[in-house]
Motif scaffolding. Structure first.
Motif, PDB file in Angstrom:
ATOM      1  N   GLN A   5       0.828  -1.201   0.000  1.00  0.00           N
ATOM      2  CA  GLN A   5       0.000   0.000   0.000  1.00  0.00           C
ATOM      3  C   GLN A   5       0.869   1.259   0.000  1.00  0.00           C
ATOM      4  OE1 GLN A   5      -2.512  -1.109   3.398  1.00  0.00           O
ATOM      5  NE2 GLN A   5      -4.261  -0.714   2.054  1.00  0.00           N
ATOM      6  N   VAL A   6       1.929   1.238   0.784  1.00  0.00           N
ATOM      7  CA  VAL A   6       2.831   2.388   0.835  1.00  0.00           C
ATOM      8  C   VAL A   6       3.494   2.574  -0.519  1.00  0.00           C
ATOM      9  CG1 VAL A   6       4.945   3.307   1.882  1.00  0.00           C
ATOM     10  CG2 VAL A   6       3.200   2.238   3.320  1.00  0.00           C
ATOM     11  N   GLN A   7       3.924   1.480  -1.139  1.00  0.00           N
ATOM     12  CA  GLN A   7       4.533   1.563  -2.470  1.00  0.00           C
ATOM     13  C   GLN A   7       3.539   2.129  -3.480  1.00  0.00           C
ATOM     14  OE1 GLN A   7       5.947  -2.407  -3.211  1.00  0.00           O
ATOM     15  NE2 GLN A   7       7.796  -2.113  -1.981  1.00  0.00           N
ATOM     16  N   SER A   8       2.287   1.718  -3.348  1.00  0.00           N
ATOM     17  CA  SER A   8       1.243   2.220  -4.238  1.00  0.00           C
ATOM     18  C   SER A   8       1.037   3.722  -4.050  1.00  0.00           C
ATOM     19  CB  SER A   8      -0.057   1.462  -3.962  1.00  0.00           C
ATOM     20  OG  SER A   8      -1.086   1.950  -4.770  1.00  0.00           O
ATOM     21  N   TYR A   9       1.009   4.162  -2.793  1.00  0.00           N
ATOM     22  CA  TYR A   9       0.867   5.593  -2.516  1.00  0.00           C
ATOM     23  C   TYR A   9       2.066   6.374  -3.056  1.00  0.00           C
ATOM     24  CZ  TYR A   9      -3.253   5.185   0.500  1.00  0.00           C
ATOM     25  OH  TYR A   9      -4.510   4.976   0.977  1.00  0.00           O
ATOM     26  N   GLN A  10       3.256   5.813  -2.905  1.00  0.00           N
ATOM     27  CA  GLN A  10       4.452   6.490  -3.420  1.00  0.00           C
ATOM     28  C   GLN A  10       4.380   6.645  -4.942  1.00  0.00           C
ATOM     29  OE1 GLN A  10       8.010   4.501  -2.106  1.00  0.00           O
ATOM     30  NE2 GLN A  10       8.047   5.602  -0.163  1.00  0.00           N
ATOM     31  N   THR A  11       3.892   5.620  -5.614  1.00  0.00           N
ATOM     32  CA  THR A  11       3.738   5.689  -7.069  1.00  0.00           C
ATOM     33  C   THR A  11       2.751   6.788  -7.446  1.00  0.00           C
ATOM     34  OG1 THR A  11       4.226   3.335  -7.289  1.00  0.00           O
ATOM     35  CG2 THR A  11       3.069   4.376  -9.128  1.00  0.00           C
ATOM     36  N   GLU A  12       1.625   6.836  -6.741  1.00  0.00           N
ATOM     37  CA  GLU A  12       0.624   7.871  -7.002  1.00  0.00           C
ATOM     38  C   GLU A  12       1.170   9.264  -6.697  1.00  0.00           C
ATOM     39  OE1 GLU A  12      -2.487   7.905  -8.417  1.00  0.00           O
ATOM     40  OE2 GLU A  12      -1.841   5.915  -9.007  1.00  0.00           O
ATOM     41  N   MET A  13       1.941   9.373  -5.630  1.00  0.00           N
ATOM     42  CA  MET A  13       2.524  10.664  -5.264  1.00  0.00           C
ATOM     43  C   MET A  13       3.493  11.130  -6.343  1.00  0.00           C
ATOM     44  SD  MET A  13       3.022   9.964  -1.208  1.00  0.00           S
ATOM     45  CE  MET A  13       3.842  11.483  -0.800  1.00  0.00           C
ATOM     46  N   SER A  14       4.279  10.218  -6.867  1.00  0.00           N
ATOM     47  CA  SER A  14       5.218  10.552  -7.928  1.00  0.00           C
ATOM     48  C   SER A  14       4.451  11.082  -9.146  1.00  0.00           C
ATOM     49  CB  SER A  14       6.034   9.316  -8.293  1.00  0.00           C
ATOM     50  OG  SER A  14       6.913   9.605  -9.339  1.00  0.00           O
TER      51      SER A  14
END
Length: 117
Positions: free
Chosen positions: A56-65
């Protein structure tokens, strides 16, 4: 508080400050562009290297990028705005995008806060 948590809190502070400045002061587009670039640099240097096994954190980081790249485009559109109404619309879009980024950070920080209770 973990080091990761501190870095996300620092990012939230930067995002909130930029949102506040973009909505309450007459910030000029070139200055906004410089601040967005430094925000992206902070994200790349401080947030991206944070190793996290949580998908989930990796997914959020991708979206943030992705949102940060779109923010850069929004600022370019703001620079091209010729009418005050168009510039105001662009500033609102920028503010909304910054709010989204803050919400992503909050979503990442939430489980850590829950774990500390």
């Amino acid at each position: 508080m973990s080091l990761n948590c501190e870095k996300y809190l620092a990012l939230v502070t930067l995002l909130e400050q930029l949102r506040s400045d973009a909505t309450t002061t007459q910030i000029v587009a070139p200055e906004l562009r410089v601040r967005v670039a430094s925000l992206q640099q902070f994200f790349r240097q401080q947030i991206v290297p944070l190793a996290d096994e949580n998908w989930q954190v990796q997914s959020y980081q991708t979206e943030m990028s992705k949102q940060l790249r779109l923010l850069e485009i929004d600022v370019m559109f703001l620079q091209g705005a010729r009418q005050a109404s168009t510039a105001q619309t662009r500033l609102q879009t920028i503010s909304d995008r910054l709010t989204t980024l803050i919400q992503y950070c909050d979503a990442i920080l939430q489980p850590e806060a829950e774990g500390e209770k």
